[in-house]
Design a protein around this motif. Structure first.
Motif: not given
Ligand SMILES: NC(=O)c1ccc[n+]([C@@H]2O[C@H](COP(=O)([O-])OP(=O)(O)OC[C@H]3O[C@@H](n4cnc5c(N)ncnc54)[C@H](O)[C@@H]3O)[C@@H](O)[C@H]2O)c1
Ligand SMILES: O=c1ccn([C@@H]2O[C@H](COP(=O)(O)OP(=O)(O)O[C@H]3O[C@H](CO)[C@@H](O)[C@H](O)[C@H]3O)[C@@H](O)[C@H]2O)c(=O)[nH]1
Length: 440
Positions: A115-118, A146-149
């Motif tokens: 999970x890439x959290x900005x 897989x990944x989520x932004x």
């Protein structure tokens, strides 16, 4: 939970330390080896109350680590926070090169779901660019993880950052998929034990929420500064007006203090970036343009008062100055009004001796070996031989000084107060000529 925080500045280090403090396994990455060395040696590279203790406690407990190894960092955390700088580009837009470099690195080295959290403050649409950067890196190495932004803007204030992170007013999460939202709920559970604080929305709305909050607060300040300047011409007192309007719950008490302008690493840059976003979309943001222009003028307001009192040409004049940081409890001088004020006094020929409890090293770095700017070890030392005292930052230790001594030490017994720290009637009683912002 295993967490990586990319960037160990004010936001990254505070977030990493606080997340470790509630039991997570946190790795902090920075490209600056000097910062990582300080952290590994048991120090912190910034002044932020309460942070050193939390960092030390969690390093000792084996929950907080530091690295410059980008591959190791991408492989560590299921959650990857991006908390790098987004400085203004030449046109005022947010420069995304650090954010996108961080994203590319994650894509290059991730070896499982992420999970890439900005957390950096970024223009609307950055979530898509982060996604594209990761997709491109995964494609280049023919990997299909897989990944989520997620957009998770940060609202902490410098000087109160630890408390703001530990007890947030709200936690904004912009996300499009349940897996990421569930992970964010788990991650932020310990910070919302008393009440639900997490607001889940789409990524774009979350990105805009951050700019909207800072722009609204900056607007309140510029509005009050403008009214303060008007009050001076009307014989009214902005402090009384502030109390008069703040007591209306629709207005509230916060961010109504008139002064010598807002500074710091956020308001000036974020107002400019939002104006730029508006321009890109063909929307001239009239209010924010005025907020920005009013603030630029306000930073020179104190010098205007000095000039009105001592004349345009300040050569031969010497001023004592209290406060260099953009606000108390920080050593940060990014966009600090003191920078403009000192530069303008020097430009007009004056000499200045300054005191700040923690920002003098930063000032030395910024002003270099400017021969007409000196620093004092103690606040009262700046008064020796000074024509007047100029106050730029409202540090607590300036709240109750020995006014009689100030009067005796100054050559002209004049105080210019850019933060309205004192009561004009008290100053008149001790015989100090006092110039506040919007005070009678
Ligand atoms: N300072 C605040 O009070 C505050 C509050 C809320 C939000 N923000 C936002 O958060 C972001 C970070 O702000 P800050 O004040 O913490 O910045 P900062 O400049 O203090 O720290 C950023 C850090 O990121 C590091 N970095 C840059 N590129 C990197 C990379 N590719 N990999 C690893 N590290 C990298 C830098 O070396 C630096 O140490 C900005 O977008 C800012 O607008 C700041
Ligand atoms: O009534 C007020 C309040 C503040 N200021 C000035 O405004 C600037 C910013 O102050 P503050 O907001 O306390 O500091 P920051 O650490 O820059 O925090 C702001 O910017 C951060 C970065 O985006 C956000 O996370 C915070 O919520 C937001 O308050 C400083 O120069 C203050 O002197 C005033 O002039 N009058």
């Amino acid at each position: 939970m295993k967490i990586t925080v990319v960037g160990t500045g004010y936001v990254g280090l505070v977030s990493g330390a606080c997340l470790a403090d509630v039991g997570n396994d946190v790795l902090c990455l920075d490209v600056d080896p000097a910062k990582i060395r300080i952290l590994e040696d048991g120090g912190i590279p910034i002044h932020e109350p309460g942070l050193l203790e939390i960092v030390r406690r969690n390093v000792d407990a084996g929950r907080l680590f530091f690295t410059t190894d980008a591959e190791y960092a991408a492989r560590h955390g299921t959650v990857q926070f991006i908390a790098v700088g987004t400085p203004p580009d030449e046109d005022g837009s947010a420069d995304l090169k650090y954010v996108l470099a961080a994203a590319r690195n994650i894509g290059k080295h991730m070896d499982d779901y992420r999970v890439v959290v900005n957390k950096s403050t970024v223009p609307v649409g950055t979530g898509d660019r982060v996604r594209e950067a990761i997709v491109a890196e995964l494609a280049a190495r023919e990997a299909g993880f897989p990944f989520s932004v997620v957009s998770n803007p940060e609202f902490l204030k410098e000087g109160a950052a630890v408390d703001d992170f530990m007890r947030p007013d709200r936690i904004i999460v912009g996300a499009g998929d349940e897996r990421a939202i569930d992970l964010m709920r788990e991650l932020y559970g310990p910070f919302q034990r008393n009440r639900e604080k997490m607001l889940v929305m789409d990524v774009r709305s979350a990105e805009l929420t951050k700019y909207a909050a800072n722009a609204m607060l900056a607007t309140r300040i510029s509005f009050m500064n403008e009214l303060a300047n008007l009050a001076e011409t009307l014989g009214a007192d902005i402090e009384l007006v502030r109390q008069g309007i703040g007591s209306d719950p629709r207005i509230g008490w916060h961010f109504l203090y008139a002064g010598c302008g807002y500074g710091g690493s956020c308001f000036p840059k974020d107002v400019k970036a939002l104006i730029n976003t508006g321009n890109e979309r063909g929307h001239d943001l009239l209010i924010l343009n005025a907020v920005e222009a009013a603030n630029e003028a306000q930073k020179l307001r104190l010098v205007d008062k000095v000039v009105a009192r001592f004349g345009e040409d300040l050569s031969g004049r010497h001023f004592g100055l209290w406060g260099l940081a953009f606000k108390p409890n920080t050593d940060d001088m990014r966009d600090a009004p003191s920078r403009i004020i000192v530069a303008e006094l020097l430009r007009r020929g004056a000499t200045v001796v300054a005191y700040d409890p923690v920002a003098m090293d930063e000032a030395r770095r910024i002003f270099g070996d400017e021969p007409r700017l000196a620093y004092a070890e103690r606040p009262m030392e700046v008064l020796e031989g000074a024509d007047a005292l100029i106050i730029v930052t409202e540090w607590k230790e300036f709240r109750s000084p020995d006014f009689i001594r100030i009067k005796q030490m100054l050559r002209h017994a004049v105080v210019f107060d850019g933060r309205n720290m004192y009561e004009p009637s008290v100053m008149a009683r001790v015989g100090l000529e006092y110039y506040g912002i919007g005070r009678r």
